[in-house]
Enzyme design. Structure first.
Site, mmCIF file in Angstrom:
data_model
loop_
_atom_site.group_PDB
_atom_site.id
_atom_site.type_symbol
_atom_site.label_atom_id
_atom_site.label_comp_id
_atom_site.label_asym_id
_atom_site.label_seq_id
_atom_site.Cartn_x
_atom_site.Cartn_y
_atom_site.Cartn_z
ATOM 1 N N LYS A 186 -61.439 8.951 25.449
ATOM 2 C CA LYS A 186 -61.729 7.842 24.540
ATOM 3 C C LYS A 186 -60.504 6.935 24.460
ATOM 4 O O LYS A 186 -59.363 7.415 24.516
ATOM 5 C CB LYS A 186 -62.060 8.416 23.161
ATOM 6 C CG LYS A 186 -62.456 7.390 22.112
ATOM 7 C CD LYS A 186 -62.803 8.099 20.800
ATOM 8 C CE LYS A 186 -63.236 7.120 19.725
ATOM 9 N NZ LYS A 186 -63.572 7.826 18.460
ATOM 10 N N SER A 222 -68.170 6.863 16.529
ATOM 11 C CA SER A 222 -67.482 5.840 17.274
ATOM 12 C C SER A 222 -67.218 6.180 18.738
ATOM 13 O O SER A 222 -66.969 5.287 19.541
ATOM 14 C CB SER A 222 -66.157 5.537 16.580
ATOM 15 O OG SER A 222 -65.289 6.656 16.681
ATOM 16 N N SER A 279 -67.620 11.180 14.483
ATOM 17 C CA SER A 279 -67.568 10.314 15.665
ATOM 18 C C SER A 279 -67.689 11.026 17.007
ATOM 19 O O SER A 279 -67.802 10.369 18.040
ATOM 20 C CB SER A 279 -66.268 9.504 15.671
ATOM 21 O OG SER A 279 -66.360 8.442 14.761
#
Lengths: 491, 98
Positions: free
Chosen positions: A87, A162, A186
């Site tokens: 990420k 997210s 997330s």
């Protein structure tokens, strides 16, 4: 494993790290072929917008070195040749890192996150950075300076957030496993929306060194994979104490990859009555989880509803504490040390900071900084921030009480399957409420996994969360593996 | 809890953010709704409950006082928008007297 396609092209097919390692040993595949496969797939599915940067050249070079080393008979690392995506909040030295924000444009970290160091030491291959909501603030991955990510199973839907890009990278076969971060769900919520496994470990289990901070007492690096053993092996490699993170847990790391079957003894399983009765919960999801609970009961386990009187308070408490921590953490973005800088003539240093930050941050980030500044400001601190810390204490006491009576808790991961694109962008409160079942684990620090057991009549997958006590990841993973084998519905 | 222009202005200043007139109205409205949402906690009696300050039992984590883990000056300045090789540089901000 290889299949011959009609055009004589070799097709790489991924099942698990264990299978891949076996295929490498028998010579039916190579690390180079694996990387080539993923680069082709990433290219073919670029419109999903899962990646923000890919490192094809160096990934291929590293793959070739690993192939040569293995063929020369040298010992192989635990993640030898495993193709991993990160990420865009996890530092990989000398590679761009932006948290999907304009304020970090041009930033290249000068060190690796501890998790990345440990992946590389076990011979993993980092293939790229994945898209996410700006500073990990969001539940849909529509809130990124790189634009939204599409759910590969239905491109009119969001992947969740997210860590949406990391979830889609695994879902769409654009890497073997990926890392995300989980501050309020997330990792688990996008795993749920995309039909993959997503683990948030105990707070402190994985070092946060090199993870861009959102809310430091909540943040944990998490793992996405297609199956539980892959998650377990990656956790085994990256977990453990770290000199660079004083909040890292000192507890010894179990051999998580050794997922020996649990002894056949009745389990004590709890679920939150109020959560399953919540009118916000999709009816089909409610039914599946109740049926799942009934099957477990029929198998001889004790399944019991527990009172959870705090359900309506967890999301407000979560937003007070995380926005407070975010407003403090994000004060470092000042246009001086790194990232975006406003170049206009300003009358004062304060004006310069204001101009730089207002250009660099997106709206959701500004909104949360403002709320966080409010709850920490003189006159409101006790009424909001201290109050939320008291609620957090009540929640920790509650979880300790439950785990003195039960082995595990079941909870839906999200109230619905993946939202339509645009569905939640207008109303912040409705987006925040979508986190209602996930923020509890971050408020209390316990490990939680989302496993993709079910399919909805709308064609989308969804999962269930399994929660266990602090630092019981091995047990959590054993349970998950067992239930994935017993109860996973074919898609 | 009423969110007014003065509160928005004060918070923006504390947070080092600026909003134009149109954005001010939006952020005021957003803050109003968010604060109303978190005001829910007032319904919960927390009298006598100790606030939770630390997520782990380890309060002071000490290590040997050895020099390690630092980055070089070159590395520290590498990402700066402007530097002179020794220091970070900020734009000139000395206001001229009118």
């Amino acid at each position: 494993m290889y299949l011959k396609a009609g055009n004589n092209q070799l097709l790489f097919k991924y099942h698990s790290i264990a299978q891949y390692h076996q295929d490498l040993l028998t010579g039916t595949t190579s690390c180079v072929e694996a990387v080539q496969h993923y680069l082709q797939q990433i290219d073919a599915r670029r419109h999903l917008n899962a990646y923000v940067n890919t490192y094809g050249g160096e990934a291929l070079k590293r793959a070739a070195e690993l192939d040569a080393s293995r063929k020369a008979g040298k010992p192989t690392g635990k993640l030898h040749g495993v193709v991993i995506a990160l990420k865009d909040v996890i530092a990989y030295k000398d590679h761009p890192l932006t948290a999907a924000s304009k304020i970090l444009e041009g930033f290249n970290p000068v060190f690796n996150a501890t998790a990345v160091d440990r992946l590389l030491a076990e011979e993993a291959i980092i293939i790229g950075h994945t898209n996410c909501d700006e500073f990990a603030m969001g539940s849909t991955n529509e809130n990124s300076s790189y634009g939204k990510v599409l759910n590969a199973l239905d491109e009119t839907r969001v992947p969740g957030g997210s860590s949406g890009g990391s979830a889609v990278a695994v879902q769409a076969g654009l890497c073997m496993v990926s890392l995300g971060s989980d501050t309020g769900g997330s990792v688990r919520q996008p795993a749920d929306f995309c039909g993959v496994v997503g683990l948030k470990p105990t707070y402190g289990r994985i070092s946060r060194h090199g993870l861009i901070a959102y809310a430091s007492s909540f943040d944990q690096i998490g793992i996405f994979a297609a199956n539980v053993p892959d998650v377990a092996l990656v956790l085994e490699v990256i977990a453990g104490p770290d000199d660079f993170d004083s909040t890292g847990a000192l507890q010894p790391v179990d051999a998580y990859s050794n997922l020996t079957p649990l002894p056949a003894k009745p389990l004590r399983i709890a679920y939150f009555k109020e959560a399953l009765e919540s009118p916000a919960l999709d009816n089909e999801i409610r039914q599946s989880i109740l049926e799942f609970a009934a099957k477990l009961q029929a198998d001889g386990h004790t399944v019991a509803p527990v009172e959870f009187e705090y359900l309506d308070f967890i999301v407000p408490a979560y937003y007070i504490l995380t926005t407070a921590e975010a407003s403090s953490n994000l004060s470092r973005y000042d246009g001086v040390k790194y990232g975006h800088r406003n170049l206009a003539k300003n009358n004062s240093l304060t004006d310069f900071y204001c101009a730089t930050r207002s250009e660099g941050f997106g709206w959701e980030v500004k909104r949360r900084i403002m709320l966080g500044t409010f709850v920490l400001s003189a006159g409101y601190y006790d009424a909001y921030f201290t109050k939320a810390q008291q609620v957090r204490k009540l929640l920790v006491d509650k979880i300790n009480l439950i785990f003195s009576q039960f082995d595990t808790i079941l909870l839906p991961t999200a109230p619905s399957t993946a939202f339509r694109i645009g569905e939640k962008t207008e109303d912040p409160i409705s987006m925040y409420l979508a986190d209602i079942f996930t923020v509890f684990s971050n408020l209390t620090g316990i490990p939680t996994i989302s496993i993709p057991l079910f399919w909805h009549s709308n064609g989308m997958p969804y999962g269930v969360q399994i929660m266990t006590n602090q630092f019981s990841e091995l047990y959590l993973l054993q349970l998950s593996q067992l239930w994935m084998q017993q109860f996973r519905h074919a898609g | 809890m009423e969110v007014n222009d003065a509160l928005v202005q004060n918070l923006a200043n504390l947070a080092r953010l600026q909003f134009n007139d149109q954005e001010k109205e939006i952020i005021k409205n957003d803050l109003q709704r968010m604060i109303q949402f978190v005001d829910k906690l007032n319904e919960l009696n927390t009298e006598g409950v100790e606030p939770l300050l630390h997520m782990t039992d380890a309060i002071n984590v000490l290590r040997e006082d050895e020099v390690k883990g630092s980055i070089s000056r070159e590395e520290a300045l590498k990402n700066a928008p402007d530097s002179d090789g020794t220091f970070f540089k900020v734009p000139k901000v000395i206001k001229k007297q009118d």
